[in-house]
Design a protein around this motif. Structure first.
Motif, PDB file in Angstrom:
ATOM      1  N   VAL A  43      -1.751  -5.565 -12.340  1.00 52.52           N
ATOM      2  CA  VAL A  43      -0.709  -6.411 -11.764  1.00 52.52           C
ATOM      3  C   VAL A  43      -1.311  -7.211 -10.617  1.00 52.52           C
ATOM      4  O   VAL A  43      -1.950  -6.644  -9.727  1.00 52.52           O
ATOM      5  N   SER A  44      -1.129  -8.518 -10.657  1.00 57.13           N
ATOM      6  CA  SER A  44      -1.601  -9.399  -9.590  1.00 57.13           C
ATOM      7  C   SER A  44      -0.394  -9.861  -8.780  1.00 57.13           C
ATOM      8  O   SER A  44       0.628 -10.251  -9.343  1.00 57.13           O
ATOM      9  N   VAL A  45      -0.541  -9.852  -7.462  1.00 54.00           N
ATOM     10  CA  VAL A  45       0.558 -10.175  -6.558  1.00 54.00           C
ATOM     11  C   VAL A  45       0.056 -11.144  -5.507  1.00 54.00           C
ATOM     12  O   VAL A  45      -1.069 -11.008  -5.010  1.00 54.00           O
ATOM     13  N   GLN A  46       0.873 -12.128  -5.151  1.00 53.30           N
ATOM     14  CA  GLN A  46       0.601 -12.933  -3.972  1.00 53.30           C
ATOM     15  C   GLN A  46       1.795 -12.782  -3.051  1.00 53.30           C
ATOM     16  O   GLN A  46       2.944 -12.908  -3.485  1.00 53.30           O
ATOM     17  N   ALA A  47       1.508 -12.473  -1.790  1.00 47.71           N
ATOM     18  CA  ALA A  47       2.575 -12.234  -0.822  1.00 47.71           C
ATOM     19  C   ALA A  47       2.266 -12.962   0.478  1.00 47.71           C
ATOM     20  O   ALA A  47       1.113 -13.331   0.744  1.00 47.71           O
ATOM     21  N   TYR A  48       3.309 -13.150   1.290  1.00 45.56           N
ATOM     22  CA  TYR A  48       3.215 -13.917   2.531  1.00 45.56           C
ATOM     23  C   TYR A  48       3.735 -13.071   3.688  1.00 45.56           C
ATOM     24  O   TYR A  48       4.779 -12.418   3.568  1.00 45.56           O
ATOM     25  N   PHE A  49       3.002 -13.123   4.825  1.00 45.54           N
ATOM     26  CA  PHE A  49       3.366 -12.298   5.974  1.00 45.54           C
ATOM     27  C   PHE A  49       3.236 -13.077   7.272  1.00 45.54           C
ATOM     28  O   PHE A  49       2.432 -13.999   7.388  1.00 45.54           O
ATOM     29  N   GLU A  50       4.019 -12.623   8.257  1.00 46.21           N
ATOM     30  CA  GLU A  50       3.955 -13.216   9.590  1.00 46.21           C
ATOM     31  C   GLU A  50       2.819 -12.609  10.410  1.00 46.21           C
ATOM     32  O   GLU A  50       2.348 -13.232  11.355  1.00 46.21           O
ATOM     33  N   SER A  51       2.413 -11.394  10.075  1.00 47.20           N
ATOM     34  CA  SER A  51       1.369 -10.716  10.853  1.00 47.20           C
ATOM     35  C   SER A  51       0.622  -9.732   9.974  1.00 47.20           C
ATOM     36  O   SER A  51       1.111  -9.333   8.906  1.00 47.20           O
ATOM     37  N   THR A  52      -0.538  -9.314  10.465  1.00 47.15           N
ATOM     38  CA  THR A  52      -1.299  -8.302   9.724  1.00 47.15           C
ATOM     39  C   THR A  52      -0.584  -6.959   9.771  1.00 47.15           C
ATOM     40  O   THR A  52      -0.711  -6.159   8.846  1.00 47.15           O
ATOM     41  N   THR A  53       0.191  -6.723  10.817  1.00 44.73           N
ATOM     42  CA  THR A  53       0.984  -5.494  10.891  1.00 44.73           C
ATOM     43  C   THR A  53       1.999  -5.452   9.757  1.00 44.73           C
ATOM     44  O   THR A  53       2.141  -4.436   9.069  1.00 44.73           O
ATOM     45  N   LYS A  54       2.695  -6.575   9.533  1.00 44.56           N
ATOM     46  CA  LYS A  54       3.675  -6.647   8.431  1.00 44.56           C
ATOM     47  C   LYS A  54       2.981  -6.483   7.078  1.00 44.56           C
ATOM     48  O   LYS A  54       3.510  -5.850   6.170  1.00 44.56           O
ATOM     49  N   MET A  55       1.800  -7.087   6.948  1.00 44.60           N
ATOM     50  CA  MET A  55       1.030  -6.953   5.714  1.00 44.60           C
ATOM     51  C   MET A  55       0.685  -5.484   5.466  1.00 44.60           C
ATOM     52  O   MET A  55       0.881  -4.964   4.370  1.00 44.60           O
ATOM     53  N   TYR A  56       0.181  -4.812   6.491  1.00 43.30           N
ATOM     54  CA  TYR A  56      -0.209  -3.402   6.380  1.00 43.30           C
ATOM     55  C   TYR A  56       0.999  -2.537   6.006  1.00 43.30           C
ATOM     56  O   TYR A  56       0.915  -1.674   5.123  1.00 43.30           O
ATOM     57  N   GLU A  57       2.139  -2.786   6.648  1.00 40.64           N
ATOM     58  CA  GLU A  57       3.353  -2.025   6.339  1.00 40.64           C
ATOM     59  C   GLU A  57       3.788  -2.243   4.896  1.00 40.64           C
ATOM     60  O   GLU A  57       4.206  -1.304   4.215  1.00 40.64           O
ATOM     61  N   PHE A  58       3.688  -3.473   4.423  1.00 37.97           N
ATOM     62  CA  PHE A  58       4.053  -3.767   3.040  1.00 37.97           C
ATOM     63  C   PHE A  58       3.170  -2.982   2.073  1.00 37.97           C
ATOM     64  O   PHE A  58       3.663  -2.344   1.134  1.00 37.97           O
ATOM     65  N   ILE A  59       1.872  -3.027   2.312  1.00 38.26           N
ATOM     66  CA  ILE A  59       0.931  -2.358   1.405  1.00 38.26           C
ATOM     67  C   ILE A  59       1.099  -0.846   1.457  1.00 38.26           C
ATOM     68  O   ILE A  59       1.148  -0.181   0.411  1.00 38.26           O
ATOM     69  N   THR A  60       1.223  -0.294   2.654  1.00 40.93           N
ATOM     70  CA  THR A  60       1.288   1.168   2.764  1.00 40.93           C
ATOM     71  C   THR A  60       2.681   1.733   2.530  1.00 40.93           C
ATOM     72  O   THR A  60       2.823   2.797   1.916  1.00 40.93           O
ATOM     73  N   GLU A  61       3.715   1.032   2.998  1.00 41.93           N
ATOM     74  CA  GLU A  61       5.069   1.573   2.898  1.00 41.93           C
ATOM     75  C   GLU A  61       5.788   1.171   1.613  1.00 41.93           C
ATOM     76  O   GLU A  61       6.513   1.972   1.038  1.00 41.93           O
ATOM     77  N   LYS A  62       5.629  -0.068   1.190  1.00 38.60           N
ATOM     78  CA  LYS A  62       6.342  -0.503  -0.025  1.00 38.60           C
ATOM     79  C   LYS A  62       5.513  -0.237  -1.277  1.00 38.60           C
ATOM     80  O   LYS A  62       5.943   0.482  -2.175  1.00 38.60           O
ATOM     81  N   LEU A  63       4.319  -0.848  -1.344  1.00 39.57           N
ATOM     82  CA  LEU A  63       3.498  -0.646  -2.543  1.00 39.57           C
ATOM     83  C   LEU A  63       3.022   0.794  -2.653  1.00 39.57           C
ATOM     84  O   LEU A  63       3.011   1.367  -3.740  1.00 39.57           O
ATOM     85  N   GLY A  64       2.619   1.363  -1.522  1.00 41.47           N
ATOM     86  CA  GLY A  64       2.067   2.720  -1.524  1.00 41.47           C
ATOM     87  C   GLY A  64       3.036   3.777  -2.002  1.00 41.47           C
ATOM     88  O   GLY A  64       2.624   4.850  -2.444  1.00 41.47           O
ATOM     89  N   LYS A  65       4.310   3.493  -1.933  1.00 39.26           N
ATOM     90  CA  LYS A  65       5.317   4.474  -2.341  1.00 39.26           C
ATOM     91  C   LYS A  65       5.841   4.255  -3.758  1.00 39.26           C
ATOM     92  O   LYS A  65       6.694   5.002  -4.220  1.00 39.26           O
ATOM     93  N   LEU A  66       5.339   3.230  -4.428  1.00 43.45           N
ATOM     94  CA  LEU A  66       5.790   2.974  -5.802  1.00 43.45           C
ATOM     95  C   LEU A  66       5.096   3.913  -6.775  1.00 43.45           C
ATOM     96  O   LEU A  66       3.872   4.004  -6.813  1.00 43.45           O
ATOM     97  N   ASP A  67       5.895   4.597  -7.586  1.00 42.89           N
ATOM     98  CA  ASP A  67       5.329   5.449  -8.626  1.00 42.89           C
ATOM     99  C   ASP A  67       4.612   4.567  -9.644  1.00 42.89           C
ATOM    100  O   ASP A  67       5.143   3.546 -10.072  1.00 42.89           O
ATOM    101  N   GLY A  68       3.423   4.966  -9.993  1.00 38.65           N
ATOM    102  CA  GLY A  68       2.673   4.244 -11.015  1.00 38.65           C
ATOM    103  C   GLY A  68       1.482   3.468 -10.458  1.00 38.65           C
ATOM    104  O   GLY A  68       0.544   3.181 -11.193  1.00 38.65           O
ATOM    105  N   ILE A  69       1.516   3.106  -9.183  1.00 37.78           N
ATOM    106  CA  ILE A  69       0.367   2.395  -8.602  1.00 37.78           C
ATOM    107  C   ILE A  69      -0.698   3.419  -8.249  1.00 37.78           C
ATOM    108  O   ILE A  69      -0.462   4.363  -7.501  1.00 37.78           O
TER     109      ILE A  69
END
Length: 161
Positions: free
Chosen positions: A104-130
């Motif tokens: 799966v390829s994703v392009q995403a947009y963030f206001e800060s690297t903190t928001k980017m990190y939270e997205f990757i670790t909290e949203k993507l990281g918690k998805l079953d199957g990744i």
């Protein structure tokens, strides 16, 4: 069936790419054509699905200056489910199911690297199957989908139509 396109169609599309709000009369004046001809061709291009007239949100204008490509390795049985779930996240502008070592390829947009990190670790990281993600920050976009035009091999001269 593939629609036949000529240089007039290409020129009309190029005008609309520069300003999608331009009237058919303005396009006709710019190209030295008859308004009715331009309106007919625009309608044909839209009805055939060759072009879409849409409003495009520019993330950078809203402060989303960090563009990130994220490539995900996903359990094969869950690729579509994971892709559909990721597509629902408001940070995401593009999701595609791909081949090769990334599913799966994703392009995403963030206001800060903190928001980017939270997205990757909290949203993507918690998805079953990744199983794994690979992230690349995109500091400069050279060409995007809004810059893609009709390939020259699809263009015929107007008298060939």
């Amino acid at each position: 069936m593939t629609i036949k396109l000529d240089t007039i169609d290409r020129d009309i599309v190029r005008c609309l790419m520069r300003d999608g709000r331009k009237s058919s009369a303005a396009v006709a004046r710019e190209l030295g054509l008859v308004d009715r001809t331009v309106q007919y061709r625009i309608d044909r291009l839209i009805k055939s699905g060759v072009v879409e007239v849409v409003a495009l949100v520019v993330p950078q204008a809203l402060g989303y200056n960090i563009i990130v490509d994220i490539h995900c390795q996903v359990d094969i049985a869950r690729i579509n489910e994971v892709a559909e779930t990721i597509a629902q996240f408001e940070e995401v502008g593009y999701v595609g199911c791909s081949t090769g070592d990334q599913d799966v390829s994703v392009q995403a947009y963030f206001e800060s690297t903190t928001k980017m990190y939270e997205f990757i670790t909290e949203k993507l990281g918690k998805l079953d199957g990744i199983r794994h993600t690979r992230t690349a920050v995109v500091p400069r976009v050279v060409k995007s989908i809004v810059d893609w035009s009709i390939p020259s091999e699809r263009i015929t001269s107007p008298d060939e139509g």
